[in-house]
Every structure is written in C-alpha cells, then in structure tokens.
Design a protein around this motif. Sequence first.
Motif, PDB file in Angstrom:
ATOM      1  N   PRO A  23       0.841  -1.209   0.000  1.00 13.25           N
ATOM      2  CA  PRO A  23       0.000   0.000   0.000  1.00 13.25           C
ATOM      3  C   PRO A  23       0.874   1.257   0.000  1.00 13.25           C
ATOM      4  CG  PRO A  23      -0.745  -1.568   1.661  1.00 13.25           C
ATOM      5  CD  PRO A  23       0.568  -2.080   1.159  1.00 13.25           C
ATOM      6  N   ASP A  24       0.314   2.370  -0.435  1.00 10.83           N
ATOM      7  CA  ASP A  24       1.072   3.607  -0.568  1.00 10.83           C
ATOM      8  C   ASP A  24       1.560   4.162   0.767  1.00 10.83           C
ATOM      9  OD1 ASP A  24       0.703   3.510  -3.290  1.00 10.83           O
ATOM     10  OD2 ASP A  24      -1.068   4.820  -3.272  1.00 10.83           O
ATOM     11  N   ASN A  25       0.879   3.811   1.871  1.00 14.85           N
ATOM     12  CA  ASN A  25       1.242   4.372   3.175  1.00 14.85           C
ATOM     13  C   ASN A  25       2.225   3.500   3.948  1.00 14.85           C
ATOM     14  OD1 ASN A  25      -0.546   2.290   3.645  1.00 14.85           O
ATOM     15  ND2 ASN A  25      -1.623   3.325   5.303  1.00 14.85           N
ATOM     16  N   PHE A  26       2.738   2.442   3.346  1.00 22.00           N
ATOM     17  CA  PHE A  26       3.665   1.551   4.042  1.00 22.00           C
ATOM     18  C   PHE A  26       5.036   2.209   4.200  1.00 22.00           C
ATOM     19  CE2 PHE A  26       2.854  -3.181   4.603  1.00 22.00           C
ATOM     20  CZ  PHE A  26       1.525  -2.976   4.942  1.00 22.00           C
ATOM     21  N   HIS A  27       5.686   1.938   5.347  1.00 23.45           N
ATOM     22  CA  HIS A  27       7.066   2.373   5.576  1.00 23.45           C
ATOM     23  C   HIS A  27       7.880   1.119   5.877  1.00 23.45           C
ATOM     24  CE1 HIS A  27       9.957   5.625   6.547  1.00 23.45           C
ATOM     25  NE2 HIS A  27      10.551   4.649   7.226  1.00 23.45           N
ATOM     26  N   ILE A  28       8.972   0.905   5.143  1.00 22.10           N
ATOM     27  CA  ILE A  28       9.755  -0.319   5.321  1.00 22.10           C
ATOM     28  C   ILE A  28      11.148   0.003   5.862  1.00 22.10           C
ATOM     29  CG2 ILE A  28       8.531  -1.394   3.409  1.00 22.10           C
ATOM     30  CD1 ILE A  28      11.215  -1.246   1.849  1.00 22.10           C
ATOM     31  N   PHE A  51       9.816   6.600  -3.612  1.00 21.34           N
ATOM     32  CA  PHE A  51       9.732   5.646  -2.511  1.00 21.34           C
ATOM     33  C   PHE A  51      10.607   6.019  -1.317  1.00 21.34           C
ATOM     34  CE2 PHE A  51       9.228   2.781  -6.369  1.00 21.34           C
ATOM     35  CZ  PHE A  51       7.841   2.819  -6.331  1.00 21.34           C
ATOM     36  N   LEU A  52      11.579   6.919  -1.500  1.00 23.20           N
ATOM     37  CA  LEU A  52      12.532   7.239  -0.439  1.00 23.20           C
ATOM     38  C   LEU A  52      11.891   7.666   0.880  1.00 23.20           C
ATOM     39  CD1 LEU A  52      15.627   8.990  -2.064  1.00 23.20           C
ATOM     40  CD2 LEU A  52      15.459   6.736  -1.026  1.00 23.20           C
ATOM     41  N   PRO A  53      10.813   8.482   0.870  1.00 26.22           N
ATOM     42  CA  PRO A  53      10.202   8.858   2.153  1.00 26.22           C
ATOM     43  C   PRO A  53       9.646   7.674   2.927  1.00 26.22           C
ATOM     44  CG  PRO A  53       9.464  10.319   0.393  1.00 26.22           C
ATOM     45  CD  PRO A  53      10.185   9.182  -0.266  1.00 26.22           C
ATOM     46  N   HIS A  54       9.480   6.545   2.254  1.00 26.81           N
ATOM     47  CA  HIS A  54       8.887   5.363   2.904  1.00 26.81           C
ATOM     48  C   HIS A  54       9.940   4.304   3.243  1.00 26.81           C
ATOM     49  CE1 HIS A  54       4.868   6.840   1.865  1.00 26.81           C
ATOM     50  NE2 HIS A  54       5.374   7.150   0.684  1.00 26.81           N
ATOM     51  N   ILE A  55      11.237   4.683   3.177  1.00 30.24           N
ATOM     52  CA  ILE A  55      12.317   3.728   3.427  1.00 30.24           C
ATOM     53  C   ILE A  55      13.218   4.235   4.546  1.00 30.24           C
ATOM     54  CG2 ILE A  55      14.291   2.496   2.453  1.00 30.24           C
ATOM     55  CD1 ILE A  55      13.088   2.829  -0.298  1.00 30.24           C
ATOM     56  N   SER A  56      13.528   3.348   5.502  1.00 28.41           N
ATOM     57  CA  SER A  56      14.549   3.616   6.519  1.00 28.41           C
ATOM     58  C   SER A  56      15.708   2.657   6.254  1.00 28.41           C
ATOM     59  CB  SER A  56      13.999   3.406   7.932  1.00 28.41           C
ATOM     60  OG  SER A  56      13.011   4.363   8.236  1.00 28.41           O
ATOM     61  N   PHE A  57      16.866   3.198   5.895  1.00 25.05           N
ATOM     62  CA  PHE A  57      18.029   2.373   5.585  1.00 25.05           C
ATOM     63  C   PHE A  57      18.783   2.006   6.863  1.00 25.05           C
ATOM     64  CE2 PHE A  57      17.200   4.584   1.636  1.00 25.05           C
ATOM     65  CZ  PHE A  57      17.463   3.632   0.662  1.00 25.05           C
ATOM     66  N   ALA A  58      19.297   0.787   6.915  1.00 25.06           N
ATOM     67  CA  ALA A  58      20.120   0.347   8.046  1.00 25.06           C
ATOM     68  C   ALA A  58      21.190  -0.598   7.513  1.00 25.06           C
ATOM     69  CB  ALA A  58      19.276  -0.344   9.106  1.00 25.06           C
ATOM     70  N   ILE A  59      22.232  -0.771   8.295  1.00 26.17           N
ATOM     71  CA  ILE A  59      23.361  -1.609   7.884  1.00 26.17           C
ATOM     72  C   ILE A  59      23.520  -2.748   8.878  1.00 26.17           C
ATOM     73  CG2 ILE A  59      25.839  -1.664   7.422  1.00 26.17           C
ATOM     74  CD1 ILE A  59      25.663   1.329   6.806  1.00 26.17           C
ATOM     75  N   SER A  60      23.600  -3.981   8.388  1.00 23.30           N
ATOM     76  CA  SER A  60      23.830  -5.132   9.259  1.00 23.30           C
ATOM     77  C   SER A  60      25.328  -5.279   9.494  1.00 23.30           C
ATOM     78  CB  SER A  60      23.271  -6.407   8.609  1.00 23.30           C
ATOM     79  OG  SER A  60      23.798  -6.558   7.302  1.00 23.30           O
ATOM     80  N   VAL A  61      25.713  -5.435  10.759  1.00 25.92           N
ATOM     81  CA  VAL A  61      27.126  -5.519  11.119  1.00 25.92           C
ATOM     82  C   VAL A  61      27.397  -6.867  11.768  1.00 25.92           C
ATOM     83  CG1 VAL A  61      29.004  -4.454  12.404  1.00 25.92           C
ATOM     84  CG2 VAL A  61      27.160  -3.035  11.480  1.00 25.92           C
ATOM     85  N   PHE A  62      28.091  -7.725  11.067  1.00 25.98           N
ATOM     86  CA  PHE A  62      28.467  -9.034  11.597  1.00 25.98           C
ATOM     87  C   PHE A  62      27.289  -9.783  12.219  1.00 25.98           C
ATOM     88  CE2 PHE A  62      32.427  -6.533  11.773  1.00 25.98           C
ATOM     89  CZ  PHE A  62      33.176  -7.292  10.898  1.00 25.98           C
ATOM     90  N   HIS A  63      26.195  -9.805  11.486  1.00 22.44           N
ATOM     91  CA  HIS A  63      25.004 -10.557  11.889  1.00 22.44           C
ATOM     92  C   HIS A  63      24.373 -10.022  13.169  1.00 22.44           C
ATOM     93  CE1 HIS A  63      25.743 -14.264   9.222  1.00 22.44           C
ATOM     94  NE2 HIS A  63      26.561 -13.307   8.858  1.00 22.44           N
ATOM     95  N   ALA A  64      24.640  -8.775  13.521  1.00 21.49           N
ATOM     96  CA  ALA A  64      23.985  -8.182  14.687  1.00 21.49           C
ATOM     97  C   ALA A  64      22.523  -7.927  14.351  1.00 21.49           C
ATOM     98  CB  ALA A  64      24.668  -6.872  15.055  1.00 21.49           C
ATOM     99  N   SER A  65      21.718  -7.717  15.386  1.00 24.75           N
ATOM    100  CA  SER A  65      20.293  -7.485  15.152  1.00 24.75           C
ATOM    101  C   SER A  65      20.083  -6.206  14.360  1.00 24.75           C
ATOM    102  CB  SER A  65      19.549  -7.397  16.488  1.00 24.75           C
ATOM    103  OG  SER A  65      19.549  -8.662  17.118  1.00 24.75           O
TER     104      SER A  65
END
Length: 243
Positions: A23-28, A51-65
């Motif tokens: 849906p258009d209001n989803f944030h991932i 789509f950028l306003p609906h995306i939060s970028f994160a980086i996985s570090v050595f299989h950390a949560s």
Amino acid sequence: MTSAGERQHYALALIKSLFGHLPDNFHIGLLYDIGCQLEQSCRKWGFLKSFLPHISFAISVFHASGFGLSDGEGCEHFWSSIKGLIPSLHVSGYHQCLFVIDFQVCHLDMKSLTGLGQWLFHCWNHCQEKKAAANRGLRRCGVDIPTLQAEWVAQKSLANYEAKLEVLEKDLLHGVADMTSLNIQIAECHQKVKCFKEALQNQRATLGINGHSNLASIQKSAYLQLLMHALAIKKCIRDCLCQ
C-alpha cells in the motif's frame, strides 16, 4: 540476474518490485550491508525518488540485530535450507527447476508451521530465565525495576521518533512527489516527540535527585541490557501467540 556480484541495479529493481505489492502508506526498514552506498546513490541520482520517504536504511554488522529481532539473514537461512537441491538442479530443465523449488518451499513452510509452537515455547522459557537473572542483578543494585522500564521505553521511543523526524526533514529539503503525506508524517513525529519528552520529564520529576542519579549510573549495565532484550522478545512472542 545475468551476472555475479552485488550489482546495485539488482537491489534497486527488487525494492521497486516490492513497493509494487505494498500500500502507498507503508514504511519499510531496509537492512543491507552497503545500505549507506545505496541510499547515497538514490539521493544523488534520483533513484527510487517516489519511494525514499517510505524507506529507513540500516546496515547489518556481523550478523547483529537489525530491525526488531531480525538479524537480516533470512535469505541466507532459506538458501541454506535448499542448497541440497543444487547438484540435481544443475542437470534439470527450466520448468523442472521451478517445480522442485516450489515444492521444496511448500515443504519448508509446512515444516516451519508444524514446529512453530515448540519454537515459541523454547523462546518463552529462555526469555523468562534471562528476565529473572536480569531482575536479580538489578535488585542487587537497588533499582526500582518498573520505573526503570518506563524510563527506558520512553527514551528508546523518543530516540526512534527523533531519528525518523530527521530523515523526513531531509526528504522535505530534497523534495518528494507527495508533499502532503510527508508533511502529515512530520507533524505526527513532532507530536510524538513532544509527548515522549513530556513523559520523560514527568518520570524524572518523580524519581528525585537520588533516584535519577542511580538510574543514570546503570544506563550501560549488562543487567539492564539483558532485561530490555528479554522484555522485547517476550513482547514479540506474546504478539505471535495472540495472532
């Protein structure tokens, strides 16, 4: 895919395809080991602009949560479960490959569903043990656990909304297609930040000088971290059982 390696256009194509089913209001939340590079490319060259306003970028570090209780290794787990098919599928035709993989996926789904209750029971018991150990350690430090939990939750929630607000305000500066939706999200974040700041002020006022000093002294306590992780897992399991 036509070539080996983590080519950026593959990630862009996958993200665009994903949003086509949401849906258009989803944030991932996007957990990617080079998520910083991908976000920079999107902002510099205009990729996935809508789509950028609906995306939060994160980086996985050595299989950390990463987000929630996920370590971002879902694809690797799935690949590990089907790697036994590689030898036979090397000499199979295209349609036979699709049939075998589909059949194996259905089998894995049923296997996971069958063992879900046992897995939740194991996680629940493990969570209770860790929570009890954390509570014993905190009591030895003379900590008021309910007050500590309320303070911790308010702090984490405030930090999350402040981070989200920062991202939304950056998007506002860069400009997006749906400005109305973005302004609504910014207003909601401002309101949440205000509410949690007021909640923290009220909680700290009830603690007094000694209570606040005691709380500040154990912010990095291993017992505290253990308790908060146990409570998070417990909440996740409870939500799964309710569903």
